[in-house]
Write a protein that holds these residues in place. Sequence first.
Motif: not given
Length: 454
Positions: A214, A217, A421, A425
């Motif tokens: 994260s 990113m 995120t 993820n």
Amino acid sequence: MSVPSLSRRHLLGLGAVAITGAALSACGSSDKGGSAASPSASKLDLNKLSGEITFQTQGLKGTFDGFFNDLIKKFEAKHSGCTVKWTDLPGADDFDTTMVTQASNGTMADVVNVPSSTIMALSRADYLLDIETAVPGIGDKFVPGVWEKLNLGKNGEHTALPWYFGPFVVTYNKDIFKAAGLDPDTPPATMSDYLDYAQKITAAGKQAVYGNTSWYMLAEWRALGVKVMNDDFSQFVFASDPNALKWVTTMADMYAKGGIPKDSITGDLDQSKVFGEGSLAFGTPNASFLRNIQKNAAQVYGRTGVGAEPLNEGIKPLFSGQYIAVSKKTKNAALAAAFAQYVTDVEQGRAWAQYGIDTNTATVFPVTTKALEELAASASSKSAGNDPFAQARVICAKEATQAEAYMPDFYVTHGVSSALTDNVNLAITGDPKPQDALDKAQAQMNKLLARPNK
């Protein structure tokens, strides 16, 4: 991709961690009801200064006290009768909401140090002084690619001054490169190369990348060439970009093959520790990360390679740093604007960078063109030898003058960032599919983005 307890903003900037806690009562700011008249958008007279203001930083006290105490002392000596009270707040995640709350109830400091997304939140709510009108020509000293992007006020006003940043580099373990059949003296030049290297290292059975997928990113998407927002920044559009899908698919593939440690997604991997143990190929792109390795893992430090930020063709080095802004509700706009100008001037920028070198505390770079050109010339005249930290400073100095601010950084506020995120993820860990995750993230982010516009 650094010390895990630090927020993403801390990692992208240097020491400005997102803050929380009780709002501070600012000397010289508006009353607690927020009813003080806002300064008009007109030129301020900075020749006759008096009174008191409060300057609020984020996560800098305890490490940089010597620099700021001296800076304030010099300013007060230069302007007899003026007092600057320095306050600082430690970190938490939702800094944007905290600062808007402080601004709305009249407790925000007169001069504040804030990251990009907070600048957007405060600018949209019309809580920041139009600094360019207040001090005409104040932006001429800054790197154009940064200053030109900061017209974030309601009518295109410049509401903040760029202050400092840590230019990105790539750091890596040479031994792991060699074991994977890669040239240990050839770092990835582009983000496409970076992902290719990571996949090759994963195939060789090494943990390849990312203490936390994260943290960087958005920066990596930018470096890869992802179009995150449309041209007028009214919507997120990344879900239809093939490079975004490539990034998520690559991460998911590496995760499935053990190339990304599981606790980097589900928990909070200490990347400094794992890189220092020699079992992680890539370190954080923030050069200050190298100080921790130098101090705590000397053997690995000696085998650490450094290269310029991997960027695909046509993409400039990233400025994702910290800003200085003046509250629109301050009762002492002239003194606040004068101090903001002083903190961000060429001399203080040069001193700020030198302090980081002298105290070995951080790799700090100003955003004034003249100071950066001086630093680049100085760095080019010295040999960094085989020392990774010294090599990183040389690379950063050369890259910094070409840096540009990245507009999506201003729009990815706390809730928007979480929508991105959290969904991505989940896809990295195997469910849902990468494209479905991108579609869902984009829909949620656009819904959140539309709220302040109403």
